[in-house]
Every structure is written in structure tokens, then in C-alpha cells.
Design a protein around this motif. Structure first.
Motif, PDB file in Angstrom:
ATOM      1  N   GLY A   1       0.781  -1.238   0.000  1.00  0.00           N
ATOM      2  CA  GLY A   1       0.000   0.000   0.000  1.00  0.00           C
ATOM      3  C   GLY A   1       0.803   1.272   0.000  1.00  0.00           C
ATOM      4  N   ILE A  44      -5.733   2.362  -2.895  1.00  0.00           N
ATOM      5  CA  ILE A  44      -6.348   2.667  -1.605  1.00  0.00           C
ATOM      6  C   ILE A  44      -7.303   3.844  -1.749  1.00  0.00           C
ATOM      7  N   VAL A  76     -10.747  -1.013   3.146  1.00  0.00           N
ATOM      8  CA  VAL A  76      -9.452  -1.309   2.552  1.00  0.00           C
ATOM      9  C   VAL A  76      -8.486  -1.835   3.602  1.00  0.00           C
ATOM     10  N   THR A 127      -4.460  -3.247   3.784  1.00  0.00           N
ATOM     11  CA  THR A 127      -3.242  -3.245   2.983  1.00  0.00           C
ATOM     12  C   THR A 127      -2.099  -3.896   3.740  1.00  0.00           C
ATOM     13  N   ALA A 141      -6.064   3.792   4.192  1.00  0.00           N
ATOM     14  CA  ALA A 141      -6.345   2.383   4.478  1.00  0.00           C
ATOM     15  C   ALA A 141      -7.002   2.241   5.845  1.00  0.00           C
TER      16      ALA A 141
END
Length: 348
Positions: free
Chosen positions: A163, A172, A182, A184, A200
Motif C-alpha cells: 500500500g 487505496i 481497505v 493493505t 487504508a
């Protein structure tokens, strides 16, 4: 005009600054006065080719696919862009000898997209490869959506591998804008800080503890979609965290060119493996990406900079070789080449 060129493949030292005539746009083309040029891994990989000293597809090449600036002139048949339009570019050097590492570049009108009011040239030069690739990765799932908009990914969990990278950062931001939760993965605390700044919801350090269990803790039923930067080493991990009918969208070969697939396990899960390369995704997918990214820009969903999870590393045009070396050395953040003073072109 000042232009960075190279006449053979090789290390960044093959790049040199030269004076070249001002190009003239032909039918269906526009000329852009470049303010900022963006550098991506694809740029140094194209420059290096398959070995030092190889012949190029053109006598000389100006690198860099992405950039942002102002339309300076339009060729015959161009009606949807005009001189003075603030724009970002995509695939400037794809199948052509001249990219954005120069003061002016000519490219097909369909590879030039208007920047909404208030969106900086830095943001524009950071789009292109990362944002279009991220859009494609987020829209290939069997159960959709095919387009991104607020709410399009509502109720879905997206895993973004890496990410803190440019594509991961864009994924993201676009996923959050579209309503997804989200998760990551990152390799350390500094990258975790950047991924969190990007938006995130959950950040997992894959080098600590049991990262698959950590993801299952926040997504007990599994994730719906994986945006994958390193499928060769990560596919087994992805298999452990996806839900049935999930899609794994692979956009890079980090970690190796060959991948082992546990066929039966993925059959049971009805997993979709989708490989992505922006240059062959087709006009329909590109057009959809341009439109959706523009909508996200209008909503302020794609900011860049340290505070937004994507530090900017800047180089002047004459140091484009150093910019390439930074990307080739896996610099964290977005590498930009300053070609012109924004104030000398038009207020950003």
C-alpha cells in the motif's frame, strides 16, 4: 526546446539533455507544454530494455509516460481540447518516440485528459500509470463493479498488496472513494504510516506475526478483491485470505516471473486470476478509467504528498537520469521531474 533523449538501451547514464525543434501536432494530436513529468518503473525498464547497447524502436527516444501541463496547440480534427487547457497525460511514449521528459510533447488527443479546477500539476503527473492501473484492478471482479463511483464498492473488502507504492496508494484512494473497506500489507512501520495516511482502514505488516490471521480477523469471510504487486511470492497468501468468487488482480512481476497455482484450491474458491498491463487493456477500459479518475479528482479523492501517504521526490529536468535511478532503486514515494515553473504557464 530542452529534451531528454537516449539513442540506445542501458543504464540511466544513457540519458542526456539536448535541444530539439518544437514539435508540430498532426491530425488528432495535441501539443502539451509539460510542467511536471512523472517517472514510473515502466520508464526505466523501457530505457534499460533487454540489455545495454541494443537498438531502439526509434532513432532516439524521450522517456516517461506520465506528465501534466497545459495544451499549447491542437492539430486538425481535435475539438474537445483547446490551447490553455490544464491536462494530464497517459502513455505519452507508448508506440511513440517522445514522452514527457521535455518542455513540449505531442501525443494523440485520446491520451490527454483535462485536470479539474483546483487539481495541481503534481497530482496530474502522479496519475497515468498508477491510477489507471489501480482503476483496472478494482473493476475486473466477476461480480463487478465495472465502473467506480461513490458507493460502487460499498460492502466489499479490498486487499491492497504494497500500500505504500504508487499503484497501491492510488488503489487505496480509489477504493475508499468507491466505498470499500481497505486492508493493505506493508513491510514496516514507515510504510504503514504512509498507507494509513492514504486512507487504508487496516494495515498489516506482513513481516510480523501471522499476517493472514490478522486479515481474517478484520475480514472473517475473506476479502473480495486483491490488488496484487507480487503474485509470485504472494499467491498462496492471497489464497488464504480471499472469499469464494474473489478476484486477484496482478499488475506487476515483483518477486519473480513464475507463479505456482494450487489449481484445486482456487477451483473450490472459484477464484478469478486477472493479469493487468495498462498498454493492452483496450480503449474501453482506458476511457472508463479516465472518466472515473476525473470524477474522483473533482471529489478531491486523489491527493498526493507526504501528508496523504505519497511523498514527492523532485528532480529538475537536467537530472532526469537521477530520477530514473531513484525509481530503479525502489524509492518510497512518487518521483517527479520539474520541467517548467507552474507560475510561468498558468496558475495551478
Amino acid at each position: 526546446m530542452k529534451s531528454i533523449i537516449h539513442t540506445e538501451t542501458g543504464p540511466a547514464s544513457v540519458l542526456r539533455l539536448e535541444e530539439r525543434p518544437l514539435p508540430v501536432p498532426g491530425a488528432g494530436e495535441v501539443r502539451v507544454r509539460v510542467v511536471v513529468s512523472g517517472v514510473n518503473p515502466t520508464d526505466w525498464k523501457s530505457r534499460r530494455g533487454r540489455g545495454n547497447g541494443q537498438a531502439l524502436a526509434f532513432p532516439e527516444i524521450t522517456p516517461n509516460q506520465d506528465g501534466a501541463g497545459v495544451v499549447d496547440a491542437v492539430g486538425p480534427g481535435v475539438s474537445d481540447l483547446a490551447a490553455g487547457d490544464r491536462v494530464w497525460t497517459c502513455m505519452a511514449a507508448q508506440g511513440r518516440p517522445t514522452g514527457t521528459a521535455q518542455e513540449f510533447t505531442v501525443l494523440p488527443a485520446e491520451r490527454v485528459v483535462r485536470l479539474p479546477d483546483g487539481v495541481s500539476f503534481d497530482v496530474g503527473a502522479s496519475l497515468g500509470v498508477p491510477a489507471v492501473t489501480a482503476h483496472r484492478a478494482l473493476t475486473v471482479a466477476e461480480d463487478g463493479p465495472r465502473r467506480l463511483a461513490p458507493g460502487a464498492l460499498a460492502g466489499r473488502t479490498v486487499l491492497v498488496s504494497g500500500g505504500a507504492g504508487a499503484v497501491g496508494h492510488a488503489a487505496i484512494q480509489l477504493a475508499r472513494w468507491a466505498g470499500a473497506r481497505v486492508v493493505t500489507t506493508v513491510s514496516g512501520p514507515e510504510k504503514a504510516r504512509l498507507a494509513t495516511a492514504a486512507g487504508a482502514d487496516h494495515v498489516v505488516n506482513y513481516r510480523e506475526g501471522d499476517p493472514a490471521a490478522a486479515i481474517r480477523e478484520v475480514a472473517p469471510e475473506g476479502v473480495d478483491l486483491v490488488v496484487e504487486v507480487a503474485i509470485a511470492p504472494n499467491l498462496e497468501f492471497d489464497q488464504a485470505v480471499v472469499r469464494p468468487r474473489a478476484s486477484i488482480a496482478s499488475y506487476a512481476n515483483n518477486g519473480g516471473d513464475d507463479v505456482r497455482v494450487d489449481i484445486r484450491a482456487h477451483m473450490v474458491l472459484n477464484t478469478r486470476l486477472q493479469f493487468i498491463l495498462m498498454y493492452t487493456m483496450g480503449d474501453e477500459a482506458l476511457s472508463a478509467a479516465f472518466e472515473d479518475i476525473t470524477a474522483a479528482l473533482r471529489d478531491g479523492a486523489l491527493p498526493v504528498g507526504e501528508e496523504h501517504g505519497l511523498p514527492l521526490l523532485r528532480f529538475p529536468l537536467e537530472r532526469t537520469a537521477a530520477a530514473h535511478e531513484a525509481v530503479e532503486g525502489d524509492a518510497v514515494g512518487k518521483v517527479l521531474v520539474d520541467v517548467a515553473d507552474p507560475g510561468s504557464v498558468v496558475p495551478a
